[in-house]
Design a protein around this motif. Structure first.
Motif, PDB file in Angstrom:
ATOM      1  N   VAL A  79       1.002  -1.263  -0.039  1.00 28.01           N
ATOM      2  CA  VAL A  79       0.111   0.125  -0.044  1.00 28.01           C
ATOM      3  C   VAL A  79       0.638   1.275  -0.072  1.00 28.01           C
ATOM      4  O   VAL A  79       0.556   2.362  -0.867  1.00 28.01           O
ATOM      5  N   ALA A  80       1.850   1.130   0.942  1.00 24.94           N
ATOM      6  CA  ALA A  80       2.833   2.287   1.032  1.00 24.94           C
ATOM      7  C   ALA A  80       3.451   2.662  -0.239  1.00 24.94           C
ATOM      8  O   ALA A  80       3.485   3.888  -0.752  1.00 24.94           O
ATOM      9  N   ALA A  81       3.944   1.496  -0.945  1.00 24.08           N
ATOM     10  CA  ALA A  81       4.814   1.755  -2.364  1.00 24.08           C
ATOM     11  C   ALA A  81       3.582   2.296  -3.332  1.00 24.08           C
ATOM     12  O   ALA A  81       4.012   3.045  -4.252  1.00 24.08           O
ATOM     13  N   ARG A  82       2.196   1.994  -3.438  1.00 22.47           N
ATOM     14  CA  ARG A  82       1.534   2.334  -4.366  1.00 22.47           C
ATOM     15  C   ARG A  82       1.190   3.929  -4.252  1.00 22.47           C
ATOM     16  O   ARG A  82       0.813   4.568  -5.342  1.00 22.47           O
ATOM     17  N   GLU A  83       1.515   4.399  -2.928  1.00 18.57           N
ATOM     18  CA  GLU A  83       1.399   5.790  -2.950  1.00 18.57           C
ATOM     19  C   GLU A  83       2.370   6.730  -3.438  1.00 18.57           C
ATOM     20  O   GLU A  83       2.219   7.846  -3.883  1.00 18.57           O
ATOM     21  N   PRO A  86      13.395  -4.357   7.431  1.00 12.02           N
ATOM     22  CA  PRO A  86      12.225  -5.169   7.562  1.00 12.02           C
ATOM     23  C   PRO A  86      11.230  -4.173   6.621  1.00 12.02           C
ATOM     24  O   PRO A  86      10.926  -3.295   6.433  1.00 12.02           O
ATOM     25  N   LEU A  87      10.005  -5.411   6.222  1.00  7.55           N
ATOM     26  CA  LEU A  87       8.813  -4.720   5.462  1.00  7.55           C
ATOM     27  C   LEU A  87       8.159  -3.715   6.344  1.00  7.55           C
ATOM     28  O   LEU A  87       7.598  -2.563   5.709  1.00  7.55           O
ATOM     29  N   ARG A  88       8.301  -4.038   7.637  1.00  7.14           N
ATOM     30  CA  ARG A  88       7.312  -2.854   8.394  1.00  7.14           C
ATOM     31  C   ARG A  88       7.998  -1.451   8.324  1.00  7.14           C
ATOM     32  O   ARG A  88       7.463  -0.372   8.497  1.00  7.14           O
ATOM     33  N   GLU A  89       9.402  -1.261   7.816  1.00  2.97           N
ATOM     34  CA  GLU A  89      10.126  -0.006   7.723  1.00  2.97           C
ATOM     35  C   GLU A  89      10.038   0.336   6.524  1.00  2.97           C
ATOM     36  O   GLU A  89      10.503   1.545   6.267  1.00  2.97           O
ATOM     37  N   LEU A  90       9.549  -0.285   5.365  1.00  2.00           N
ATOM     38  CA  LEU A  90       9.636   0.111   3.979  1.00  2.00           C
ATOM     39  C   LEU A  90       8.763   1.711   3.941  1.00  2.00           C
ATOM     40  O   LEU A  90       9.182   2.380   3.316  1.00  2.00           O
ATOM     41  N   PRO A  91       7.536   1.674   4.513  1.00  2.00           N
ATOM     42  CA  PRO A  91       6.749   2.902   4.228  1.00  2.00           C
ATOM     43  C   PRO A  91       7.425   4.070   4.675  1.00  2.00           C
ATOM     44  O   PRO A  91       7.783   5.180   4.019  1.00  2.00           O
ATOM     45  N   GLU A  92       8.331   4.042   5.722  1.00  2.00           N
ATOM     46  CA  GLU A  92       9.266   5.260   6.242  1.00  2.00           C
ATOM     47  C   GLU A  92      10.152   5.254   5.080  1.00  2.00           C
ATOM     48  O   GLU A  92      10.540   6.510   4.877  1.00  2.00           O
ATOM     49  N   LEU A  93      10.810   4.390   4.591  1.00  2.00           N
ATOM     50  CA  LEU A  93      12.101   4.423   3.730  1.00  2.00           C
ATOM     51  C   LEU A  93      11.385   4.950   2.428  1.00  2.00           C
ATOM     52  O   LEU A  93      12.154   5.908   1.940  1.00  2.00           O
ATOM     53  N   LEU A  94      10.176   4.674   1.980  1.00  2.00           N
ATOM     54  CA  LEU A  94       9.879   5.285   0.701  1.00  2.00           C
ATOM     55  C   LEU A  94       9.634   6.588   0.884  1.00  2.00           C
ATOM     56  O   LEU A  94       9.783   7.589  -0.106  1.00  2.00           O
ATOM     57  N   GLU A  95       8.976   6.920   2.003  1.00  2.00           N
ATOM     58  CA  GLU A  95       8.337   8.680   2.214  1.00  2.00           C
ATOM     59  C   GLU A  95       9.788   9.409   2.501  1.00  2.00           C
ATOM     60  O   GLU A  95       9.587  10.403   1.617  1.00  2.00           O
ATOM     61  N   GLY A  96      10.885   8.914   2.904  1.00  2.00           N
ATOM     62  CA  GLY A  96      12.010   9.483   2.897  1.00  2.00           C
ATOM     63  C   GLY A  96      12.557   9.754   1.490  1.00  2.00           C
ATOM     64  O   GLY A  96      13.179  10.855   1.150  1.00  2.00           O
TER      65      GLY A  96
END
Length: 206
Positions: A101-105, A192-202
């Motif tokens: 979901v985060a990647a799709r954003e 880890p996958l749970r940290e991916l949203p933050e990484l992508l946002e950055g």
């Protein structure tokens, strides 16, 4: 910013047979295909040359193994049996849904999987209820990660350039190959996958 994910071991965990030759033999027998007495030996033997980095479809290998023992099997039955032998329940890995979901954003989302069984990756995604924009497998494009042509294929499927890819996976030796085409590898041992949203946002805010 397109994001691609490895599938097995990254987005989903799947049961694996300890005896794949026997699983294929059972599926063939269920479809009336004669199984040679020395099937395990035939299954393990190479029957056709495979170029470096290329993927041989497992149904082709199975058909060649049968032919090496004098069994001329219907190709569609062999394909059905091969898929049935490896089509097992899957579990969505912790953080996978939120990561997709985060990647799709931030852009399009794809899956790039080393998989020699036609239809297996698509079946696993369907079982898991994960929706992506494109699914590219080694059996579909002809090349296995880390071959650059595999990453080029998924980039093309997403209408993107290979160097724009962020590829998420669990295996440095295969998923890390995206760096050879100028993309960025995100390895689960480090992120880890749970940290991916933050990484992508950055990354998107740079």
């Amino acid at each position: 910013m397109p994001t691609t994910f490895d599938l097995f071991g990254t987005l989903v965990a799947a049961e694996r047979s300890d005896t794949p030759a026997e699983a294929v033999a059972d599926a063939l027998a269920d479809r009336g295909v004669p199984v040679p007495d020395d099937w395990t030996v035939a299954y393990r033997e190479p029957h056709e040359p495979v170029p470096e980095g290329a993927e041989q479809p497992l149904p082709d290998h199975v058909a060649a193994a049968l032919a090496s023992r004098g069994v001329d099997a219907d190709g569609e039955l062999v394909r059905e049996a091969t898929l049935a032998a490896f089509d097992r329940p899957v579990a969505v890995r912790d953080g996978a849904r939120k990561a997709v979901v985060a990647a799709r954003e931030h852009g399009s989302v794809g899956v790039l999987s080393n998989c020699s069984v036609p239809g297996l990756a698509e079946r696993a995604l369907e079982r898991a209820g994960l929706d992506v924009d494109a699914v590219v497998t080694s059996v579909g494009c002809g090349w296995r990660k880390p071959d650059p042509r595999a990453f080029a294929a998924v980039a093309d499927a997403l209408d993107a350039e290979p160097e724009s890819l962020v590829h998420v996976g669990d295996d440095p030796s295969t998923d890390g190959g995206v760096e050879a085409v100028g993309g960025r590898a995100v390895l689960l041992a480090e992120t880890p996958l749970r940290e991916l949203p933050e990484l992508l946002e950055g990354r998107a805010c740079r």
